[in-house]
Design a protein around this motif. Sequence first.
Motif, PDB file in Angstrom:
ATOM      1  N   GLY A 153       0.785  -1.222   0.000  1.00 45.69           N
ATOM      2  CA  GLY A 153       0.000   0.000   0.000  1.00 45.69           C
ATOM      3  C   GLY A 153       0.817   1.271   0.000  1.00 45.69           C
ATOM      4  N   ASP A 154       2.111   1.185  -0.303  1.00 44.79           N
ATOM      5  CA  ASP A 154       2.947   2.388  -0.267  1.00 44.79           C
ATOM      6  C   ASP A 154       2.896   3.176  -1.573  1.00 44.79           C
ATOM      7  N   ARG A 155       2.444   2.539  -2.624  1.00 47.40           N
ATOM      8  CA  ARG A 155       2.372   3.169  -3.946  1.00 47.40           C
ATOM      9  C   ARG A 155       3.706   3.825  -4.306  1.00 47.40           C
ATOM     10  N   GLY A 156       4.781   3.159  -3.967  1.00 50.36           N
ATOM     11  CA  GLY A 156       6.115   3.721  -4.201  1.00 50.36           C
ATOM     12  C   GLY A 156       6.738   3.314  -5.515  1.00 50.36           C
ATOM     13  N   CYS A 157       5.986   2.625  -6.355  1.00 50.95           N
ATOM     14  CA  CYS A 157       6.516   2.193  -7.645  1.00 50.95           C
ATOM     15  C   CYS A 157       5.531   2.535  -8.748  1.00 50.95           C
ATOM     16  N   ALA A 158       6.002   2.399  -9.975  1.00 48.15           N
ATOM     17  CA  ALA A 158       5.148   2.595 -11.144  1.00 48.15           C
ATOM     18  C   ALA A 158       5.180   1.327 -11.977  1.00 48.15           C
ATOM     19  N   ALA A 159       4.000   0.874 -12.385  1.00 41.79           N
ATOM     20  CA  ALA A 159       3.890  -0.303 -13.248  1.00 41.79           C
ATOM     21  C   ALA A 159       3.891   0.173 -14.698  1.00 41.79           C
ATOM     22  N   LEU A 160       4.903  -0.231 -15.449  1.00 44.34           N
ATOM     23  CA  LEU A 160       5.046   0.201 -16.838  1.00 44.34           C
ATOM     24  C   LEU A 160       4.699  -0.952 -17.771  1.00 44.34           C
ATOM     25  N   THR A 161       3.826  -0.666 -18.702  1.00 37.33           N
ATOM     26  CA  THR A 161       3.539  -1.628 -19.766  1.00 37.33           C
ATOM     27  C   THR A 161       4.436  -1.295 -20.946  1.00 37.33           C
TER      28      THR A 161
END
Length: 466
Positions: A153-161
């Motif tokens: 739940g930290d939302r500290g990353c980005a998921a890249l497609t």
Amino acid sequence: MSSPRHGPRHRGSGTGPPAATGDPEDDTGPIGITPRPAGRHRDPGPDPAPGDGAAGARHADDDHRDAVPHDHPTETPALTGHGHGHGPAPRADRRVHVAIALLLIPAALATLVGLVLLFPYERAQPLDGAAALPRVPGTVSATAESDCSPGEGDRGCAALTVRLTGGDAAGTSIVTLVSVVRGVAPFTTGDEVLLTVDGDPADPESYQIADFQREVPLLVLALLFGAAVVALGRFRGLAALGSLVLTGVVLVGFVLPAILAGRDPLLVAVVGCTAIMFCALYLTHGFSSRTSTAVLGTFGSLVLIGVLGVGFAAAARLTGADEDTASLANALGTAVDGRGLVLAGLMIGALGALDDVTVTQSSAVWELRAADPTLRPGALFSSAMRIGRDHVASAVNTLVLAYAGAALPLLLLFSVAERGLADTLTSQVIATEIVRTLVGSIGLVAAVPLTTALAVAVSTRGRIGR
């Protein structure tokens, strides 16, 4: 009234003046003919009688004194001569050319021998696991916020497609995570990236974004650079680009592999720098006394830089043991001479600035000499040194700023840490840059009088423009 004679008349030899025999490429004018100044012309009178030997001798002597006026007592035989029709004046620069050859040919042969002996015929191989992973190109098609680990739940990353545009899985899309720095993702939609493949190319988990694709902007910049150099320098610009390519070949094909193969870094740098010096200067500026003078000045300054570098690196206890050296040693699985790497970098970094200074000084001397051939060596040296002082002041500042720019992130880190000035300057990394800067600058300063003195010695004993 008969025309004036240019020397004693010999029976059966004609009455015309001797032909000019100067070198057509010599811009100082014909050798052996000294023009009669205005106001000195006089009618020599009738020819002496055949039997009047004394009168003929006096008449010939008068003609000879008029042919060489007394108001040019300081001109040397290299530039003027007596017009007796004995042929051209001897070339005064032959001994200078021989002396230059005796200095440069052994240095060139030693460089060639060094290249042969130090060349890494068997390239060093990295340890297992240290080799670079294969890379494939791709394009980011979508981005979304994400947890770095499921459920955090930290939302500290980005998921890249990322849609793969190369490799075995070209045309497919994979999703990979990247860290977000202060809420800003390093990659956005539309970015062209490179991904490493660690495992099965068919497994999406094997891919990780490594870097951006930069080939196109770098290629455009290189083309702009080449066009600018050729537009200004024309053929000389093309030669400069050729020397740049040769420099890259020596560095990539000899210096780096030889150091990786365990050769002494300082010795490799000396041989590599000397090879670059010969190739770059002669290819760019041609084979001439002017270029050879610059080569001698560069070589002498490199020797001084090497000696000072060895001495002060030892005195300051510069070991070169930093993170980069440690990573290299781990990859090779063998010890690395950190101090040798420091000295090699010092010599390679100073060579470019040395070429600039020595070529400029040599050209300045030749141009000053061509503009005023009557300049004595002392005056010529003083005039060229005034140019050199201005140039070396800018060159030293350039060298300092270049090293400071390379170490800027480290300087900022020290500033944030609020370390004292003395602690910062005497730290291993900063002290290394200081030694590089100051030793290189001393070499630049020494190159100016050394090259100027050599150029004056050669140009005043040779012919202008040669």
